[in-house]
Scaffold this motif. Structure first.
Motif, short mmCIF file in Angstrom:
data_model
loop_
_atom_site.label_atom_id
_atom_site.label_comp_id
_atom_site.label_asym_id
_atom_site.label_seq_id
_atom_site.Cartn_x
_atom_site.Cartn_y
_atom_site.Cartn_z
N CYS A 18 12.31 15.05 20.81
CA CYS A 18 10.90 14.50 20.58
C CYS A 18 10.21 15.99 19.87
CB CYS A 18 10.21 14.44 21.94
SG CYS A 18 10.89 12.83 22.74
N VAL A 19 10.45 17.08 20.43
CA VAL A 19 9.62 18.16 20.10
C VAL A 19 10.39 18.79 18.65
CG1 VAL A 19 8.71 20.51 20.56
CG2 VAL A 19 8.85 18.77 22.40
N ASP A 20 11.43 19.01 18.58
CA ASP A 20 12.50 19.53 17.55
C ASP A 20 12.62 18.58 16.70
OD1 ASP A 20 11.97 21.83 18.90
OD2 ASP A 20 14.20 21.95 19.56
N ARG A 21 12.49 17.37 16.82
CA ARG A 21 12.99 15.97 16.06
C ARG A 21 14.08 16.09 15.47
NH1 ARG A 21 7.52 17.25 15.53
NH2 ARG A 21 7.15 18.10 13.57
N LEU A 22 15.02 16.46 16.24
CA LEU A 22 16.53 16.38 15.94
C LEU A 22 16.84 14.80 15.96
CD1 LEU A 22 18.27 19.22 17.66
CD2 LEU A 22 17.27 19.25 15.26
N SER A 23 17.99 14.50 15.45
CA SER A 23 18.56 13.04 15.27
C SER A 23 19.12 12.94 16.81
CB SER A 23 19.44 12.93 14.20
OG SER A 23 20.75 13.86 14.15
N TYR A 24 19.63 11.73 16.94
CA TYR A 24 20.53 11.72 18.34
C TYR A 24 21.80 12.35 18.08
CZ TYR A 24 17.25 8.30 20.35
OH TYR A 24 16.06 7.46 20.88
N ALA A 25 22.33 12.29 17.05
CA ALA A 25 23.61 12.85 16.69
C ALA A 25 23.81 14.37 16.99
CB ALA A 25 24.24 12.65 15.41
N ALA A 26 22.54 14.85 16.56
CA ALA A 26 22.39 16.30 16.47
C ALA A 26 22.13 16.77 18.36
CB ALA A 26 21.14 16.91 15.88
#
Length: 199
Positions: A18-26
């Motif tokens: 949510c905050v760093d906006r990484l993908s689910y894979a990351a």
């Protein structure tokens, strides 16, 4: 039955998504939790909505910071005397120091999601004016980040530079008009070199 994960892992995964906006894979790679489990958590806790709310809030904060910097600088430029300008100069200096620190952190990759200004090829007069504005703002930020550099001459130079950039921008063709490449006049080229300290 699925593997149990510590609560801290759940909240860390939420923060990364949510905050760093990484993908689910990351996020899966960073936490060791499967992407399937992360997606289930995302649905259960409304991560997509939270992610959008946080992105919107961060954008609003950046806009407000830029507007605050502009307003403080305008008040500094409008100050009648040094006594009146001193507190505003400190405020402007502090805001510019924070902006420079943010740029440094973004450039080093320490702020997730922060955008780093990119330099564009200068092919037209509009490109040159945009590059000049960026250079003046960078130079202004450096000057204002050091309160010792703030004096009447600095304020006058800042005003002169900003007025010159505004004058150049006003002379650019309007978006609806046909854009034509125009060479910079020798006077404008000389003024740009002077402002950048290369002439």
């Amino acid at each position: 039955m699925g593997r149990e994960h510590p609560t801290d892992t759940l909240w860390r995964a939420q923060e990364l998504y949510c905050v760093d906006r990484l993908s689910y894979a990351a996020v899966a790679e960073a936490t060791g939790v499967s992407a399937t489990t992360l997606k289930a958590w995302g649905q259960k806790y409304g991560w997509a909505r939270r992610r959008e709310e946080i992105a919107r809030a961060e954008s609003e904060i950046r806009v407000n910071i830029i507007k605050g910097r502009q307003k403080a600088l305008e008040q500094l430029l409008a100050a009648a005397d040094a006594k009146e300008a001193a507190p505003m100069a400190f405020a402007v200096s502090s805001l510019e120091s924070l902006a420079l620190k943010r740029q440094e952190l973004a450039a080093s990759g320490k702020i997730p999601g922060a955008t780093i200004p990119t330099r564009h090829r200068i092919a037209t007069r509009a490109d040159a004016v945009a590059a000049l504005r960026e250079a003046v703002e960078r130079k202004l930020g450096l000057a204002l980040s050091d309160p010792e550099k703030i004096n009447a001459a600095t304020v006058q130079e800042i005003k002169r530079c900003l007025d010159f950039v505004a004058e150049l921008e006003a002379g650019l063709p309007k978006e609806k008009e046909e854009c034509r490449d125009k060479a910079l006049s020798p006077e404008n080229a000389r003024a740009i070199r002077e402002i950048l300290g290369t002439g």
